[in-house]
Design an enzyme around this catalytic site. Structure first.
Site, short mmCIF file in Angstrom:
data_model
loop_
_atom_site.label_atom_id
_atom_site.label_comp_id
_atom_site.label_asym_id
_atom_site.label_seq_id
_atom_site.Cartn_x
_atom_site.Cartn_y
_atom_site.Cartn_z
N HIS A 72 0.77 -1.21 0.12
CA HIS A 72 -0.09 0.02 -0.12
C HIS A 72 0.79 1.31 -0.03
O HIS A 72 1.93 1.39 0.72
CB HIS A 72 -1.04 -0.03 1.14
CG HIS A 72 -2.21 -0.86 1.07
ND1 HIS A 72 -3.33 -0.81 1.82
CD2 HIS A 72 -2.40 -1.92 0.04
CE1 HIS A 72 -4.13 -1.64 1.46
NE2 HIS A 72 -3.64 -2.29 0.59
N TYR A 201 -9.04 5.77 7.28
CA TYR A 201 -9.43 6.26 8.48
C TYR A 201 -10.30 7.33 8.82
O TYR A 201 -10.11 8.34 8.03
CB TYR A 201 -7.99 6.81 9.04
CG TYR A 201 -6.85 5.86 9.45
CD1 TYR A 201 -6.30 5.13 8.33
CD2 TYR A 201 -6.52 5.26 10.69
CE1 TYR A 201 -5.26 4.07 8.52
CE2 TYR A 201 -5.70 4.26 10.99
CZ TYR A 201 -5.01 3.76 10.15
OH TYR A 201 -4.05 2.76 10.08
N PRO A 292 -4.12 0.53 18.51
CA PRO A 292 -3.64 0.06 17.37
C PRO A 292 -4.03 0.93 16.18
O PRO A 292 -3.78 0.65 15.03
CB PRO A 292 -4.90 -1.09 16.91
CG PRO A 292 -6.03 -0.79 18.02
CD PRO A 292 -5.25 -0.19 19.14
N LYS A 296 1.09 0.19 15.23
CA LYS A 296 2.53 -0.05 15.43
C LYS A 296 2.90 -1.22 16.45
O LYS A 296 4.09 -1.53 16.44
CB LYS A 296 2.82 1.28 16.19
CG LYS A 296 3.05 2.68 15.56
CD LYS A 296 4.20 2.36 14.88
CE LYS A 296 4.25 3.55 13.46
NZ LYS A 296 4.23 2.74 12.24
N TYR A 383 4.21 6.47 10.09
CA TYR A 383 3.36 5.41 9.71
C TYR A 383 4.20 4.34 9.10
O TYR A 383 3.80 3.19 9.33
CB TYR A 383 2.23 5.86 9.00
CG TYR A 383 1.10 4.93 8.68
CD1 TYR A 383 -0.02 4.97 9.65
CD2 TYR A 383 1.31 4.13 7.89
CE1 TYR A 383 -1.13 4.09 9.54
CE2 TYR A 383 0.06 3.19 7.64
CZ TYR A 383 -1.00 3.00 8.58
OH TYR A 383 -2.04 2.31 8.25
C1 LIG Z 1 -6.90 -8.23 20.15
C2 LIG Z 1 -5.68 -7.52 19.61
C3 LIG Z 1 -5.73 -6.72 18.55
C4 LIG Z 1 -4.63 -6.14 17.90
N1 LIG Z 1 -4.54 -5.52 16.76
C5 LIG Z 1 -3.66 -4.79 16.35
C6 LIG Z 1 -3.54 -4.14 15.28
O1 LIG Z 1 -4.74 -3.98 14.29
N2 LIG Z 1 -2.37 -3.37 14.80
C7 LIG Z 1 -1.27 -3.45 15.33
O2 LIG Z 1 -0.27 -2.92 14.96
N3 LIG Z 1 -1.36 -4.14 16.53
C8 LIG Z 1 -2.39 -4.87 16.91
N4 LIG Z 1 -2.22 -5.47 18.14
C9 LIG Z 1 -1.06 -5.42 18.97
C10 LIG Z 1 0.04 -6.48 18.28
O3 LIG Z 1 -0.75 -7.82 17.99
C11 LIG Z 1 1.08 -6.94 19.17
O4 LIG Z 1 1.76 -5.85 19.43
C12 LIG Z 1 1.99 -7.92 18.86
O5 LIG Z 1 1.27 -9.45 19.02
C13 LIG Z 1 3.01 -8.05 20.05
O6 LIG Z 1 4.01 -9.05 19.87
P1 LIG Z 1 4.67 -9.76 20.74
O7 LIG Z 1 5.32 -10.79 20.42
O8 LIG Z 1 5.50 -8.49 21.57
O9 LIG Z 1 3.31 -10.29 21.90
P2 LIG Z 1 2.43 -11.45 21.62
O10 LIG Z 1 2.00 -11.43 20.21
O11 LIG Z 1 1.44 -11.14 22.74
O12 LIG Z 1 3.13 -12.67 21.99
C14 LIG Z 1 3.44 -13.35 23.24
C15 LIG Z 1 3.50 -14.52 23.26
O13 LIG Z 1 3.88 -15.13 24.50
C16 LIG Z 1 3.21 -16.14 24.95
N5 LIG Z 1 3.10 -16.33 26.37
C17 LIG Z 1 2.52 -15.39 27.36
N6 LIG Z 1 2.57 -15.73 28.65
C18 LIG Z 1 3.46 -16.83 28.59
C19 LIG Z 1 4.17 -17.74 29.55
N7 LIG Z 1 3.90 -17.56 30.91
N8 LIG Z 1 5.08 -18.57 29.17
C20 LIG Z 1 5.03 -18.86 27.78
N9 LIG Z 1 4.53 -18.14 26.79
C21 LIG Z 1 3.84 -17.08 27.14
C22 LIG Z 1 1.86 -15.91 24.48
O14 LIG Z 1 0.88 -16.97 24.28
C23 LIG Z 1 2.29 -15.20 23.26
O15 LIG Z 1 2.06 -16.26 22.01
C24 LIG Z 1 -3.52 -6.22 18.94
C25 LIG Z 1 -3.17 -6.68 19.90
C26 LIG Z 1 -4.42 -7.45 20.33
C27 LIG Z 1 -4.52 -8.07 21.74
#
Ligand SMILES: Cc1cc2nc3c(=O)[nH]c(=O)nc-3n(C[C@H](O)[C@H](O)[C@H](O)COP(=O)(O)OP(=O)(O)OC[C@H]3O[C@@H](n4cnc5c(N)ncnc54)[C@H](O)[C@@H]3O)c2cc1C
Length: 390
Positions: A72, A201, A292, A296, A383
């Site tokens: 995009h 948006y 969201p 980011k 962005y």
């Molecule tokens: C419902 C929702 C919608 C979202 N929509 C957007 C969006 O539209 N745009 C955007 O940019 N961001 C969005 N986000 C944010 C984005 O998805 C997150 O910022 C991203 O997933 C972060 O990645 P991460 O690896 O840091 O954490 P996570 O993806 O949360 O990964 C953490 C992992 O650790 C695991 N875990 C947790 N506790 C333990 C434990 N005790 N032992 C072992 N494993 C564990 C979890 O199961 C998970 O797999 C959204 C988040 C949510 C919750």
């Protein structure tokens, strides 16, 4: 077990870190408390910054993204009577890609399994120990219920907002900054071809709305809703009607279709410092959350993982510990920049209370973005993503 880096969490942060380390010849073990099916199906983000795309390609996991991802070159900003396109390549020479987090995670899990490095799903009772020594460890029960102990040179806490890593830092050493927004997003995934070529948006007196997509046949749309609203109060017909109203624009029509998934997500900004405590390094949502609106969250998690992987590689490559020692500060500078951008986009586009003065300020800012190249450039460069070492 003994490994060089123990990684908690197989989300984007943990999987990217594991892959970058593997490519650099550094061993790691990833432990994840959910099943493979669950992490691969968890519906979340969908916009990848150009830097995230380039990194995934460099890591060797960009083939499907290149085939199926949608490049995009801008977004539409909309308010009643106006739909204005921002052209990112013209403004900052960069683009973004539409490719779901589910797909990114599937590609990374496949690459991890191919690398032969361990990834334990469905672990229970993960705990970290001896963080202030040079032999930190992680204990957990594996999916067979067998107690495991993982000794490592360092631990990467990539376990998201509800994980065990951040709370393992003593409360006296932690500082948090937090903002809860008085609204959330009702998001739907619909079997309907997108009614737009790029994301819309939309500011509307009824509340913010957004039109996004996952593929040429699947749309992802959002409505701002109050925190007290129940999903049951939103029938499919009501959702489509409200989306048509808020996204409405002369000569344009919203394509509808069966709703495959719907849910309400609260919005929060949250930053916790430090991102390093002894042998524990936090990355991604384990340390920070953004609303969201600025797309980011996923990109920040990937950026943290890249910074941390470079720092760990430098220390094993006998280039010293300077990058590792600087990781928390380097990452946090970028985290705070993205925290500001996400808050700013959110505040500009969402209706809060019944304050006519605030609404006029929001509209003034939107008109400024549509008439000032400098203002539009600022949005575009944030962005599409700032450099990792920003
Ligand atoms: C419902 C929702 C919608 C979202 N929509 C957007 C969006 O539209 N745009 C955007 O940019 N961001 C969005 N986000 C944010 C984005 O998805 C997150 O910022 C991203 O997933 C972060 O990645 P991460 O690896 O840091 O954490 P996570 O993806 O949360 O990964 C953490 C992992 O650790 C695991 N875990 C947790 N506790 C333990 C434990 N005790 N032992 C072992 N494993 C564990 C979890 O199961 C998970 O797999 C959204 C988040 C949510 C919750």
């Amino acid at each position: 077990m003994r490994t060089q880096v123990a990684i908690i969490g197989a989300g984007p942060a943990g999987l990217v870190l594991g892959q970058l380390l593997s490519n650099a010849g550094i061993e790691s073990v990833i432990v994840e408390n959910r099943s493979r099916d669950y992490v691969e199906a968890r519906l979340r983000a969908g916009v990848l910054e150009q830097g995230t795309v380039e990194l995934l390609r460099d890591m060797g996991v960009g083939q499907r993204l290149d085939r199926e991802g949608l490049r995009h070159d801008g977004i539409y900003l909309q308010w009643p009577g106006t739909r204005h396109h921002l052209d990112f390549p013209d403004l900052c020479g960069r683009s973004v890609w539409i490719y779901g987090q589910t797909e990114v995670v599937k590609d990374l899990v496949a690459a991890r399994l191919d690398s032969g490095q361990p990834l334990y799903f469905e672990v229970v009772d993960t705990a970290v120990h001896d963080l202030d020594t040079d032999r930190p460890s992680v204990t957990f029960l594996d999916s067979d219920g067998t107690a495991q102990r993982l000794d490592a040179d360092l631990i990467a806490g990539c376990d998201g907002f509800h994980g065990v890593s951040r709370p393992a830092i003593p409360a006296s050493a932690r500082h948090t900054w937090e903002r809860d927004y008085p609204y959330g997003w009702l998001g739907i995934l619909a079997e309907a071809p997108p009614s737009t070529d790029e994301l819309i948006y939309a500011w509307h007196p009824n509340g913010f709305a957004m039109h996004s997509m996952r593929s040429p046949s699947i749309s992802r749309l959002y409505l701002q809703v109050g925190l007290d609203e129940e999903l049951d109060d939103w029938s499919d017909d009501r959702i489509w009607a409200e989306l048509s109203t808020r996204l409405g624009h002369e000569g344009w029509e919203l394509t509808t279709g069966p709703i495959l998934d719907k849910g309400i997500t609260p919005m929060r900004s949250f930053v916790s410092e430090p991102m390093r405590y002894g042998g524990l390094f936090l990355a991604g949502d384990a340390s920070h959350i953004v609303p969201p609106t600025g797309a980011k969250g996923l990109n920040l998690a990937v950026a943290d993982a890249k910074l941390l992987a470079d720092a760990i590689s430098a220390s094993y490559g006998r280039r010293g510990h300077d990058l590792l020692d600087a990781y928390a500060q380097t990452a946090l500078r970028r985290v705070w920049r993205c925290t500001h951008f996400s808050w700013w986009m959110t505040s500009m586009l969402h209706i809060e209370g019944d304050d006519p003065f605030a609404r006029q300020l929001q509209l003034a800012q939107l008109r400024y973005l549509s008439t000032s190249r400098a203002a539009a450039q600022s949005l575009a460069e944030n962005y599409t993503g700032l450099p990792y070492g920003w």
